[in-house]
Design an enzyme around this catalytic site. Structure first.
Site, PDB file in Angstrom:
ATOM      1  N   LEU A 123     -97.781 -25.308   4.084  1.00 24.31           N
ATOM      2  CA  LEU A 123     -97.381 -25.699   5.446  1.00 24.31           C
ATOM      3  C   LEU A 123     -96.563 -26.973   5.431  1.00 24.31           C
ATOM      4  O   LEU A 123     -96.025 -27.391   6.449  1.00 24.31           O
ATOM      5  CB  LEU A 123     -98.631 -25.873   6.307  1.00 24.31           C
ATOM      6  CG  LEU A 123     -99.477 -24.603   6.432  1.00 24.31           C
ATOM      7  CD1 LEU A 123    -100.852 -24.930   6.986  1.00 24.31           C
ATOM      8  CD2 LEU A 123     -98.783 -23.575   7.314  1.00 24.31           C
ATOM      9  N   ARG A 124     -96.497 -27.610   4.267  1.00 25.33           N
ATOM     10  CA  ARG A 124     -95.648 -28.797   4.060  1.00 25.33           C
ATOM     11  C   ARG A 124     -96.097 -30.013   4.845  1.00 25.33           C
ATOM     12  O   ARG A 124     -95.350 -30.982   4.955  1.00 25.33           O
ATOM     13  CB  ARG A 124     -94.177 -28.483   4.363  1.00 25.33           C
ATOM     14  CG  ARG A 124     -93.557 -27.486   3.391  1.00 25.33           C
ATOM     15  CD  ARG A 124     -93.757 -27.882   1.965  1.00 25.33           C
ATOM     16  NE  ARG A 124     -92.836 -27.175   1.059  1.00 25.33           N
ATOM     17  CZ  ARG A 124     -92.935 -27.250  -0.272  1.00 25.33           C
ATOM     18  NH1 ARG A 124     -93.894 -27.948  -0.837  1.00 25.33           N
ATOM     19  NH2 ARG A 124     -92.078 -26.617  -1.031  1.00 25.33           N
ATOM     20  N   ASP A 181     -97.526 -16.597  -1.103  1.00 19.74           N
ATOM     21  CA  ASP A 181     -97.229 -17.819  -1.870  1.00 19.74           C
ATOM     22  C   ASP A 181     -96.050 -18.557  -1.208  1.00 19.74           C
ATOM     23  O   ASP A 181     -95.133 -19.036  -1.870  1.00 19.74           O
ATOM     24  CB  ASP A 181     -96.928 -17.510  -3.329  1.00 19.74           C
ATOM     25  CG  ASP A 181     -97.094 -18.746  -4.209  1.00 19.74           C
ATOM     26  OD1 ASP A 181     -97.733 -19.706  -3.767  1.00 19.74           O
ATOM     27  OD2 ASP A 181     -96.558 -18.747  -5.342  1.00 19.74           O
TER      28      ASP A 181
END
Lengths: 318, 437
Positions: free
Chosen positions: B64-65, B306
């Site tokens: 999700l950064r 991924d």
């Protein structure tokens, strides 16, 4: 990404990035064109106006003397304007990205980039990025390809052996790290050489070479038996620092080309080396300077071959 | 809010249920499956004729950064993308900046995700502090804060003693350790599978033994410690065989693969396509075929996206210098359906690795449709073809090796706890006539 990125819509050479995937006829055309430039190089005025007004940028992200110089001479003999850039010393150290550098030079009306870079695939990436009127010549990318070296080696072989279809060629040394070896292998198999051998310890070979159409040998004498052409690869000293080789002495003893080892090849076999040589590591001086050596003619032919490549590219428009 | 999803083909892979009927939702839970009770008066009716109604998808690996990499993607952008992909539950690896090794970070992530009211986020905590592979994190505390497992993401534990203690400690609290098996020394410097393509392109290679040695180490430690281990992103046929045997022996192990490794091989690198620079590397066709078979057999428990959004700047470099990873949270369903069609599986079989399979790995009661359970639902059109291109994707990550693919299966509605979080009402038409060949 499916199409061959080197060819334009007409199937002509747009960039020279690798020998792989190029048709045999195109390789022959380059060699034949180079033949004409050998004559130019022997004239008193060694210059033709084919690329007059064109700007060729030598973009070297990795140090090089021989390749950069021969590209420069080749471009100048075609009457092009040549600009040499040693990038590792300038913008890269200021944090500019590779493509920013390329964009800036393209904005200076570049017609052709001759690129050397330490990473495999760098030339492909630049070719994907530039405008269609700009041509890219790969002058060596990482371990991947050095197509003009491969072509000048083919030119040399043809000069001395005449044909390709009846030859046995052995490539000796650090194939794993060698862009030269990969370009030679693609060129040799494309041109119809029936038997290409690679000779090296297992630590200097890629895991899977079968599909490249070569036979693998680990014993130098056996691998050299009856071959017409022996190509020695450069062994870099840094290979001795990792776990690939114990010492240059042991390497020379088992894989260095000496007169005694060369005797296993055909009596008229030629010996080639892309340079720069490590005498006493991969090749003995007696062989390097001996009568079977064509190492210096390789350098001379390199100019004609690079003239051929640049003139052909400049004649094709994306 | 009462919702009636009318006359869809309801599929629950967990129970094997597959019937056309109505699904009724009230107070965020499933009220009825099949027939609509006479007393049920919905506020909203979704016409699902010709559509499949299945459990909301479960994705075991979505980056999700956040925190730390908000310039690449944000929690909101990626959770919206996940909902557009039909995903209602996802777990995220701990390789954020800083890594998820403190309860405060996990609580913040959970809180921010919950406030967005989109897909449910189940963080995987860091197994070691700073993912450095040296000191254990406060796993019990992290679990209480919401972590559902612990992993090193793609960072290695080179010290096997630390790995053994980490497994023992996790086993003490009955927690699953997620390992992405790779021997750090054998993989050092590598960017592609040690095969024909790396040989041809001159790319530094990673041999399959980098994976099998690590899998063997993990399995032996599972045997010794009794820890439950989930092996992430397997890439080689040999490693999958080892898991097959370990499962047959009754060891508490599970594993997953990515959609990239299910469909692609080293060949797809072509001329240095940076979108095929992945961790682990794309391997041979033989490995890929083994993955496809093992997923159908159930040896592989889950298929994940991924999802790794990477910005253009870090992909526009020579292959070996590019940042690895592919975005794909919106491609999980169509790529799953593509595989299932090619393997001639039924829809019930097909959907298991993206619903109940990963739910079992997480140990959560999600990924199924049952009376009284939270109404996390995906409604998709199994026959809608669409073309994967950057404009069609909501994720900020446009780095997909599948760009240009024509795929089948389009999510039409996604519900989380009975709330509509994604809706695409207009039917997109096939792009056959418009795309360039």
């Amino acid at each position: 990404m499916g199409a061959n990125p080197q060819l334009n819509a007409q199937g002509e050479l747009q960039h020279l990035l690798t020998i792989e995937g190029l048709p045999r006829s195109l390789l022959i055309h380059i060699l034949d064109t180079a033949e004409g430039f050998v004559a130019v190089n022997q004239q008193e005025v060694r210059k033709v106006p084919l690329l007059r007004g064109k700007a060729i940028f030598n973009l070297f992200f990795e140090p090089s003397t021989r390749t950069r110089t021969t590209f420069e001479i080749a471009a100048k003999r075609l009457s092009a304007d040549v600009i040499n850039l040693n990038i590792s010393a300038s913008s890269q150290s200021k944090g500019e990205t590779l493509l920013d550098t390329v964009d800036n030079l393209a904005a200076m009306q570049a017609d052709m980039f001759v690129v050397r870079h330490a990473q495999s695939g760098a030339a492909h990436m630049i070719a994907r990025h530039v405008a269609p009127h700009i041509h890219v010549v790969n002058a060596g990318d990482g371990r991947h390809a050095h197509p003009t070296q491969g072509l000048l080696d083919m030119f040399t072989i043809r000069k001395y052996k005449g044909e390709f279809h009846n030859l046995r060629v052995a490539i000796v040394g650090d194939v794993l790290h060698s862009r030269v070896a990969r370009s030679q292998i693609h060129a040799l198999t494309t041109l119809g050489v029936p038997e290409v051998r690679v000779i090296a310890p297992k630590t200097l070979l890629p895991g899977d070479m079968r599909q490249m159409g070569v036979q693998v040998y680990h014993d130098l004498a056996a691998g050299l038996h009856d071959v017409d052409v022996v190509i020695i690869l450069r062994l870099q000293n840094e290979r001795m620092r990792g776990a690939r080789l114990p010492s240059s002495q042991e390497y020379f003893k088992y894989y260095g080309l000496t007169a005694e080892k060369l005797a296993h090849a055909k009596a008229d076999a030629i010996v080639m080396h892309p340079g720069p040589m490590n005498r006493g590591v991969e090749i003995d001086s007696a062989v390097a300077d001996g009568k079977q050596s064509v190492i210096l003619p390789q350098v001379t032919f390199g100019i004609a071959v690079r003239m051929a490549v640049m003139s052909i590219l400049a004649g094709n428009q994306g | 809010m009462k919702i009636q999803i009318k006359q869809g083909r309801i599929i629950d892979p967990q129970s094997g249920f597959d019937q056309v009927g109505d699904l009724c939702i009230a107070a965020g839970k499933v009220l009825a499956i099949g027939e609509t009770p006479e007393s049920f008066h919905p506020n909203k009716v979704i016409d699902a004729k010709g559509l499949v109604v299945c459990p909301g998808l479960v994705d075991l690996a979505v980056r999700l950064r956040e925190p730390g990499n908000e310039y690449r993607a944000t929690l909101e952008s990626e959770l919206l993308a996940a909902c557009a992909g039909g995903i209602t539950s996802l777990s995220c690896p701990p390789d954020t900046e800083p890594p998820l090794d403190e309860t405060g970070l996990v609580e913040m992530l959970k809180f921010r995700a919950k406030n967005l009211n989109l897909a449910k986020v189940y963080p995987i905590g860091a197994l070691t502090q700073k993912l450095a592979g040296e000191r254990l994190t406060e796993m019990a505390e992290l679990r209480d804060a919401g972590c559902v497992g612990f992993s090193q993401a793609d960072a290695a534990i080179t010290d096997t003693h630390v790995l053994m203690r980490a497994l023992e400690y996790a086993a003490t609290f009955d927690m699953t350790v997620w390992l992405r098996p790779q021997d750090a020394c054998l993989a050092r410097g590598g960017v592609a599978h040690d095969g024909v393509v790396a040989a041809r392109l001159g790319l530094p290679a990673i041999p399959p033994t980098a994976e099998t040695i690590a899998v063997m180490t993990a399995l032996l430690l599972v045997r010794d410690t009794g820890a439950r281990v989930h092996l992430c992103r397997l890439s080689s046929a040999a490693a999958i065989d080892m898991v097959r045997q370990a499962k047959a022996q009754g060891l508490p192990v599970s594993c997953d693969v990515s959609t990239q490794h299910l469909h692609l091989s080293e060949m797809d690198i072509g001329y240095f396509d940076p979108n095929c620079h992945l961790i682990p590397p794309l391997r041979s066709l033989r490995d890929r075929d083994a993955i496809r078979l093992a997923l159908a057999e159930g040896v592989i428990d889950a298929l994940c996206s991924d999802h790794t959004p990477v910005d253009d700047d870090t992909k526009q470099l020579p292959f070996g210098e590019t940042e690895p990873g592919a975005a794909g949270v919106e491609l999980l369903l169509p790529l799953n359906l593509k595989w299932a069609e090619e393997q001639a599986l039924t829809l019930v079989e097909a959907l298991a690795p993206i619903t109940c399979g990963p739910a079992r790995v997480l140990g959560l009661d999600v990924g199924r449709i049952a009376l009284g359970l939270a109404a996390d639902i995906c409604v998709f059109d199994p026959d809608a073809w669409w073309r994967i291109e950057s404009g069609a994707l909501k994720s900020l990550g446009k780095n997909s090796p599948f760009m240009g693919y024509e795929v089948r299966g389009k999510v039409r509605y996604t519900l989380v706890d009975g709330q509509l979080v994604f809706e695409q009402s207009e039917v997109s038409t096939p792009a056959y006539n418009t795309h360039k060949s």
